[in-house]
Design a protein around this motif. Structure first.
Motif, PDB file in Angstrom:
ATOM      1  N   HIS A  49       2.960   2.700   7.459  1.00  0.00           N
ATOM      2  CA  HIS A  49       2.834   3.083   6.071  1.00  0.00           C
ATOM      3  C   HIS A  49       3.733   2.954   5.023  1.00  0.00           C
ATOM      4  CE1 HIS A  49      -0.625   5.122   8.121  1.00  0.00           C
ATOM      5  NE2 HIS A  49      -0.009   5.306   8.862  1.00  0.00           N
ATOM      6  N   PHE A  50       3.399   2.526   3.998  1.00  0.00           N
ATOM      7  CA  PHE A  50       4.415   2.420   2.707  1.00  0.00           C
ATOM      8  C   PHE A  50       3.532   2.633   1.684  1.00  0.00           C
ATOM      9  CE2 PHE A  50       7.409   0.453   0.122  1.00  0.00           C
ATOM     10  CZ  PHE A  50       8.644   0.942   0.777  1.00  0.00           C
ATOM     11  N   PRO A  51       3.133   4.066   1.382  1.00  0.00           N
ATOM     12  CA  PRO A  51       2.352   4.399   0.327  1.00  0.00           C
ATOM     13  C   PRO A  51       3.358   4.056  -1.047  1.00  0.00           C
ATOM     14  CG  PRO A  51       2.811   6.311   1.515  1.00  0.00           C
ATOM     15  CD  PRO A  51       3.156   5.186   2.179  1.00  0.00           C
ATOM     16  N   LEU A  52       2.554   3.469  -2.036  1.00  0.00           N
ATOM     17  CA  LEU A  52       3.425   3.238  -3.240  1.00  0.00           C
ATOM     18  C   LEU A  52       2.947   4.470  -4.355  1.00  0.00           C
ATOM     19  CD1 LEU A  52       2.361  -0.535  -3.555  1.00  0.00           C
ATOM     20  CD2 LEU A  52       4.649   0.417  -2.658  1.00  0.00           C
ATOM     21  N   GLU A  53       4.363   4.918  -5.118  1.00  0.00           N
ATOM     22  CA  GLU A  53       3.827   5.855  -6.056  1.00  0.00           C
ATOM     23  C   GLU A  53       2.724   5.573  -7.065  1.00  0.00           C
ATOM     24  OE1 GLU A  53       7.445   7.567  -7.899  1.00  0.00           O
ATOM     25  OE2 GLU A  53       8.208   7.481  -5.774  1.00  0.00           O
ATOM     26  N   LYS A  54       2.620   4.323  -7.381  1.00  0.00           N
ATOM     27  CA  LYS A  54       1.688   4.026  -8.585  1.00  0.00           C
ATOM     28  C   LYS A  54       0.142   4.352  -8.102  1.00  0.00           C
ATOM     29  CE  LYS A  54       1.686  -0.852  -7.158  1.00  0.00           C
ATOM     30  NZ  LYS A  54       1.613  -2.188  -7.708  1.00  0.00           N
ATOM     31  N   HIS A  55      -0.048   4.645  -6.603  1.00  0.00           N
ATOM     32  CA  HIS A  55      -1.418   4.720  -6.381  1.00  0.00           C
ATOM     33  C   HIS A  55      -1.451   6.244  -5.962  1.00  0.00           C
ATOM     34  CE1 HIS A  55      -1.559   0.338  -5.355  1.00  0.00           C
ATOM     35  NE2 HIS A  55      -2.363   0.417  -6.340  1.00  0.00           N
ATOM     36  N   LYS A  56      -2.376   7.042  -6.583  1.00  0.00           N
ATOM     37  CA  LYS A  56      -2.614   8.481  -6.502  1.00  0.00           C
ATOM     38  C   LYS A  56      -2.754   8.892  -5.088  1.00  0.00           C
ATOM     39  CE  LYS A  56      -5.003  12.201  -8.895  1.00  0.00           C
ATOM     40  NZ  LYS A  56      -5.902  12.219  -9.885  1.00  0.00           N
TER      41      LYS A  56
END
Length: 174
Positions: A49-56
């Motif tokens: 997992h590498f959730p990006l801050e730009k995706h809520k």
């Protein structure tokens, strides 16, 4: 990752640093399906997992994917969510539970997992490890110590991964 793992795993490992709200990750699905079809159990394809801050909703989606893994349906869940990013963008967390229900998973357990945060540490650890090895976007692939960035272009990446996997499989047979 456990310290008891062998220096050379029985099969090659492909870590896929992914984010479930990422259009580039959705584009990578065909390549991932092709790799799974070609190698089956001869390649350990691991979702990281590498959730990006730009995706809520990316962080919640990563936690939901971990719950799906716990219920034995990691890849079907990941594919279902990635295939419907627009719905995730619109509906948010209720959509994650809806997909679980559609796949016949325990939707109440998904809802509870998202509330109690039982999978946060796994997602945080993946993200920290990704940052430590230079992951900056998704998808990013790591195999045999080589990092391949799919966020810029998927062009040629599957072929490069196949070259590496084929070489590793030959080396293991020797």
């Amino acid at each position: 990752m456990s310290d008891s793992s062998p220096a050379h795993p029985a099969v090659p490992v492909l870590d896929v640093w992914c984010e479930l709200q990422c259009p580039d990750c959705r584009s990578a699905l065909d390549d991932l399906r092709a790799l799974r079809a070609r190698y089956g159990d001869r390649l350990d394809l691991r979702l990281r997992h590498f959730p990006l801050e730009k995706h809520k909703h990316a962080f919640a989606a990563a936690q939901a994917a971990e719950e799906a893994a716990e219920q034995g349906q990691a890849w079907p869940y990941v594919e279902a969510v990635l295939g419907r990013i627009e719905e995730l963008n619109r509906k948010g967390e209720p959509f994650l539970v809806e997909v679980a229900r559609e796949l016949g998973l325990d939707a109440e357990e998904f809802d509870t997992a998202l509330i109690d945060g039982r999978h946060i540490l796994i997602v945080d650890a993946d993200q920290a490890e990704g940052k430590a090895i230079g992951v900056t976007g998704t998808p990013t692939y790591v195999i045999d110590g080589e990092r391949l960035d799919g966020g810029k272009s998927q062009e040629g990446l599957r072929e490069r991964i196949e070259e590496i996997v084929d070489r590793l499989l030959v080396e293991r047979e020797a």
